[in-house]
Design a protein around this motif. Structure first.
Motif, PDB file in Angstrom:
ATOM      1  N   UNK A 152      16.759  -1.639  82.009  1.00  0.00           N
ATOM      2  CA  UNK A 152      17.416  -0.391  81.606  1.00  0.00           C
ATOM      3  C   UNK A 152      16.701   0.229  80.405  1.00  0.00           C
ATOM      4  N   UNK A 153      16.284  -0.586  79.453  1.00  0.00           N
ATOM      5  CA  UNK A 153      15.584  -0.061  78.284  1.00  0.00           C
ATOM      6  C   UNK A 153      14.269   0.598  78.685  1.00  0.00           C
ATOM      7  N   UNK A 154      13.526  -0.060  79.566  1.00  0.00           N
ATOM      8  CA  UNK A 154      12.254   0.510  80.032  1.00  0.00           C
ATOM      9  C   UNK A 154      12.490   1.810  80.795  1.00  0.00           C
ATOM     10  N   UNK A 155      13.557   1.854  81.597  1.00  0.00           N
ATOM     11  CA  UNK A 155      13.854   3.063  82.380  1.00  0.00           C
ATOM     12  C   UNK A 155      14.282   4.208  81.473  1.00  0.00           C
ATOM     13  N   UNK A 156      14.987   3.903  80.403  1.00  0.00           N
ATOM     14  CA  UNK A 156      15.366   4.950  79.451  1.00  0.00           C
ATOM     15  C   UNK A 156      14.116   5.566  78.827  1.00  0.00           C
ATOM     16  N   UNK A 157      13.166   4.712  78.446  1.00  0.00           N
ATOM     17  CA  UNK A 157      11.912   5.198  77.830  1.00  0.00           C
ATOM     18  C   UNK A 157      11.127   6.041  78.821  1.00  0.00           C
ATOM     19  N   UNK A 158      11.011   5.579  80.062  1.00  0.00           N
ATOM     20  CA  UNK A 158      10.235   6.298  81.073  1.00  0.00           C
ATOM     21  C   UNK A 158      10.908   7.620  81.442  1.00  0.00           C
ATOM     22  N   UNK A 159      12.240   7.625  81.558  1.00  0.00           N
ATOM     23  CA  UNK A 159      12.955   8.867  81.898  1.00  0.00           C
ATOM     24  C   UNK A 159      12.768   9.904  80.790  1.00  0.00           C
ATOM     25  N   UNK A 181      26.800   2.139  75.654  1.00  0.00           N
ATOM     26  CA  UNK A 181      25.367   2.443  75.689  1.00  0.00           C
ATOM     27  C   UNK A 181      24.608   1.119  75.652  1.00  0.00           C
ATOM     28  N   UNK A 182      23.985   0.742  76.784  1.00  0.00           N
ATOM     29  CA  UNK A 182      23.290  -0.544  76.858  1.00  0.00           C
ATOM     30  C   UNK A 182      21.780  -0.390  76.681  1.00  0.00           C
ATOM     31  N   UNK A 183      21.283   0.860  76.701  1.00  0.00           N
ATOM     32  CA  UNK A 183      19.853   1.093  76.466  1.00  0.00           C
ATOM     33  C   UNK A 183      19.683   2.522  75.950  1.00  0.00           C
ATOM     34  N   UNK A 184      18.644   2.744  75.137  1.00  0.00           N
ATOM     35  CA  UNK A 184      18.464   4.069  74.529  1.00  0.00           C
ATOM     36  C   UNK A 184      17.006   4.281  74.146  1.00  0.00           C
ATOM     37  N   UNK A 185      16.528   5.494  74.411  1.00  0.00           N
ATOM     38  CA  UNK A 185      15.227   5.945  73.903  1.00  0.00           C
ATOM     39  C   UNK A 185      15.482   7.273  73.202  1.00  0.00           C
ATOM     40  N   UNK A 186      14.988   7.441  71.948  1.00  0.00           N
ATOM     41  CA  UNK A 186      15.359   8.625  71.162  1.00  0.00           C
ATOM     42  C   UNK A 186      14.227   9.036  70.221  1.00  0.00           C
ATOM     43  N   UNK A 191      20.006   9.283  64.845  1.00  0.00           N
ATOM     44  CA  UNK A 191      20.795   8.065  64.657  1.00  0.00           C
ATOM     45  C   UNK A 191      21.006   7.404  66.017  1.00  0.00           C
ATOM     46  N   UNK A 192      20.877   6.109  66.063  1.00  0.00           N
ATOM     47  CA  UNK A 192      21.015   5.387  67.335  1.00  0.00           C
ATOM     48  C   UNK A 192      22.477   5.311  67.773  1.00  0.00           C
ATOM     49  N   UNK A 193      22.679   5.452  69.078  1.00  0.00           N
ATOM     50  CA  UNK A 193      24.001   5.252  69.684  1.00  0.00           C
ATOM     51  C   UNK A 193      24.074   3.916  70.420  1.00  0.00           C
ATOM     52  N   UNK A 194      23.020   3.114  70.365  1.00  0.00           N
ATOM     53  CA  UNK A 194      22.973   1.860  71.125  1.00  0.00           C
ATOM     54  C   UNK A 194      24.148   0.958  70.747  1.00  0.00           C
TER      55      UNK A 194
END
Length: 765
Positions: A152-159, A181-186, A191-194
């Protein structure tokens, strides 16, 4: 020409927000325009108010016109072929061109209408995504990600790389549709929502249903002004049919206007544009890919399709990764389960000898386990006090008899859960019998949840009253959750179930073994007793009957040959001796008859009972003639019976009726037949849902007292002196035994001086 809009102006408040008609807003976002034509025609029935902005034609010049009058005839004919091809492929949208501007046109059906949503390409060109590179990247990500959270983290970054949004989150729902929120790219400055959680009220039920139907949703600018949809204000359509409903279902639309509550929510978050992609698993909404931008952003159509493809990639892996993670856990559980089952099978008394084994806890990843067996409590690991655990076991045993139960929050079902929460917030319970049970325990896991704002303040009061309102603040709001354990995995529940069933079989086998030992001893005793009875029967048959015959013969000879020389006293003594020998012989024969009634082979044959009655009457003809008895019978049925036993039964009953008569009164006996349901018979052996033939022998004899109605069927029971009514007291006992052999029963009703009725009941099989 009269034109009206179809904007839905329903007020959204607390009483109707959960059913807000968000699929029929009657308006769209302004980064495109909408036309709706009647299916099977090209006549425009609906259009958005902003047609002038895009194609230079006012709604008055669009509504009621054909597509050929708005665009070129060539485009109109090509669209007819596209729309009537059978399936509309969203990956290959139709393209209309007007004034050298190309419009990406997505098409879907809505009721009787065909909806066209037209968007100009942002840079004037059609940029197709490189699907090969995108797929190759996903495969690479998939190979290097061992767990679902990593993927999920990798997919967030790629999306985020594909779409250019400032923040991309992957958002997973729990069983109550609270999201996390289980994964995040920002962007680095955000501020992180993770790890933050969002209450289920953020996405109402009807919104979740639309996310399932339409997996992609874009808001290009949250400050947009909704564009009304217009239609001709007349009661009929162009073909003369009545317009039954002038609302337009936009559930599958990409331009659909958004709920004002959702817009307010996004404004409070400071978001400028969003893209949301549904993640579905087993036909349910598993989660979302939520993309946020902090300024307006119109994402080109094919870039949206690329983002949707990312969602499809991720969805395809949800089951695989969850199963893989569950498999890793289940392998460890299986090892512990096998160890526990091996110990169970190797030890005759597992509960006493090995219940404290570590493998028993490991098979469910429990912190404690208890079993209640034969009133004794056996414990393993961390468990509450005996008094508390016994009370809990009794509660679960009464509430879930012969069942299983599991929970991570015992407080939901058990009023006294707080007293045992430290060691038993989560339980898996299995009933083993009416009084026994086994339970795995999991200690309390005090958890701190990071909510994005206070979830209890989703309902606020304003000047319009109470309504579901977006939170004004998204600062972290911490909630401490107690009286809950870590959730039980399915594999843990299954392992506990498997062991419980095995333990139950083990206990039942032990019980059967004990019972078999008792039965073995009883069988030996019965075998010895039967052997002794067989010896008695042999003695009765041969050793006793023979001397009695000799006594009778010698007594008769003495009386016949020596009669003149004998005194009166001697003659009387010899006569008494002969009579006693005859009586004893009759008694022995009746005992043998009673014994044979229970021990002989039971050969049933279809028999006409009228024939058996005739045989019995023939055998009793001398007694009948002597007493001048009158016997009348209904027609008897045919039944599967043991013929010789039924003949003996009839003879005994008729003989009794003739014997016990009142002085000076000729015997009158009636044999009556009818059929009754088991429910109508007042007898403990009568079966429900079974019909019986009732054959009643009614006489006019001396009768007997009510207190003897059951005792007369016991062996050697006599109600009258032998010199007055001769007999051995076994005849009716034989009758009872014969009826038991036929799965029937016999009983009698009588009053002194009023005669008796003996009733025999045969089940109709």
């Amino acid at each position: 020409m009269n034109i009206k809009d179809i904007v839905n102006r329903d007020i959204v408040n607390l009483t109707n927000c959960e059913s807000e008609p968000i699929h029929i807003p009657g308006s769209i976002q302004p980064h495109g325009f909408l036309l709706a034509v009647k299916a099977g025609t090209s006549r425009v029935e609906y259009c958005s108010q902003n047609t002038t902005t895009y194609i230079g034609l006012t709604p008055e010049k669009v509504l009621g016109k054909s597509l050929g009058e708005i665009f070129s005839e060539e485009d109109s004919r090509a669209f007819d072929l596209y729309a009537n091809s059978g399936t509309i492929d969203s990956a290959h949208p139709f393209v209309f061109t007007l004034h050298d501007i190309s419009y990406n046109t997505t098409v879907h059906t809505s009721g009787d209408n065909l909806i066209l949503e037209l968007e100009p390409f942002p840079d004037g060109t059609i940029n197709l995504p490189n699907l090969y590179n995108q797929t190759r990247k996903f495969v690479s990500i998939m190979e290097k990600s061992a767990y679902l959270t990593e993927l999920c983290q990798e997919m967030a970054t790629e999306t985020r790389s594909i779409t250019g949004y400032d923040r991309v989150m992957i958002y997973k729902f729990d069983e109550d549709y609270n999201g996390e929120v289980i994964a995040e790219s920002r962007r680095e400055d955000l501020v992180s929502f993770a790890g933050q959680k969002y209450p289920h009220t953020d996405i109402p039920v009807q919104a979740r249903e639309l996310y399932i139907k339409n997996p992609l949703r874009m808001i290009a600018d949250i400050n947009y002004v909704p564009v009304p949809l217009l239609t001709l204000d007349d009661s009929t359509t162009g073909d003369g049919a009545e317009k039954s409903n002038q609302s337009l279902d936009l559930g599958m639309s990409i331009l659909r206007s958004v709920s004002p509550i959702h817009i307010e929510y996004l404004r409070n978050m400071g978001v400028g544009a969003t893209l949301t992609i549904s993640l579905l698993h087993n036909q349910k909404l598993w989660g979302l890919i939520a993309c946020h931008h902090y300024s307006p952003l119109v994402l080109p159509y094919y870039s949206r399709l690329s983002a949707l493809l990312q969602g499809n990639f991720l969805t395809s892996q949800i089951s695989v990764r969850e199963v893989a993670e569950e498999f890793d856990v289940s392998q460890q559980l299986d090892k512990a389960l096998v160890a526990s089952l091996t110990s169970l099978h190797e030890r005759e008394n597992f509960v006493e000898q090995s219940f404290q084994s570590k493998s028993l806890l490991d098979l469910a990843n429990a912190t404690g386990a208890v079993v209640l067996h034969d009133g004794i409590l056996y414990k393993n690991g961390l468990v509450p006090e005996d008094e508390d655990i016994l009370e809990l076991l009794h509660f679960l045993g009464e509430r879930y008899p012969a069942k299983s139960f599991h929970t991570r929050s015992l407080l939901n079902v058990y009023p006294k859960a707080e007293s045992v929460a430290k060691y038993a917030s989560g339980v898996i319970y299995h009933s083993l019998s009416n009084t026994d049970g086994i339970m795995w325990l999991r200690r309390e896991q005090v958890d701190t949840i990071s909510w994005a704002g206070n979830p209890d303040k989703a309902v606020l009061q304003n000047e319009d009253g109470f309504r579901l309102s977006p939170r004004k603040s998204f600062e972290l709001w911490m909630e401490v959750v107690k009286n809950k354990s870590i959730p039980w995995r399915k594999s843990e529940i299954n392992a506990a179930t498997s062991f419980s069933y095995a333990l139950q079989k083990h206990m039942n086998f032990q019980l059967i073994q004990k019972q078999e030992d008792k039965n073995r001893i009883l069988n030996e005793e019965l075998r010895t007793a039967n052997k002794e009875l067989a010896n008695i029967n042999w003695i009765s048959t041969h050793d006793l009957k023979e001397p009695l015959r000799k006594i009778q013969i010698f007594a008769s000879k003495v009386l016949d040959r020596e009669d003149p020389d004998l005194s009166v006293q001697v003659k009387d003594s010899v006569e008494r001796m002969r009579f006693a020998a005859e009586k004893m012989q009759l008694l022995i024969e009746d005992i043998l008859a009673y014994s044979k009634a229970g021990n002989m082979d039971k050969v049933f044959e279809k028999t006409d009972l009228n024939e058996i009655l005739a045989e019995a009457l023939e055998e009793l003809q001398d007694v009948i003639a002597e007493k001048n008895a009158v016997i009348v019978s209904d027609k008897l049925p045919e039944l599967d019976v043991i013929s010789f036993q039924i003949r003996q039964l009839f003879i005994n009953l008729l003989n009794n009726a003739i014997k016990f008569t009142k002085p000076g009164v000729e015997p009158s006996i009636q044999v009556k037949v009818d059929m009754l349901a088991g429910e109508q018979i007042d007898h403990e052996k009568a079966l429900r849902n079974t019909e019986y033939y009732r054959i009643a022998f009614q006489d006019n004899g001396i009768g007997f007292e009510e207190e003897y109605k059951n005792r007369i069927f016991d062996v050697f029971q006599r109600l009258h002196p032998a010199h007055k009514y001769p007999g051995t007291g076994i005849g009716l006992a034989i009758c009872k035994k014969i009826m038991e052999n036929h799965q029937g029963f016999i009983f009698a009703d009588s009053e002194p001086g009023e005669g008796s009725v003996f009733q025999i009941y045969f089940p109709v099989i």
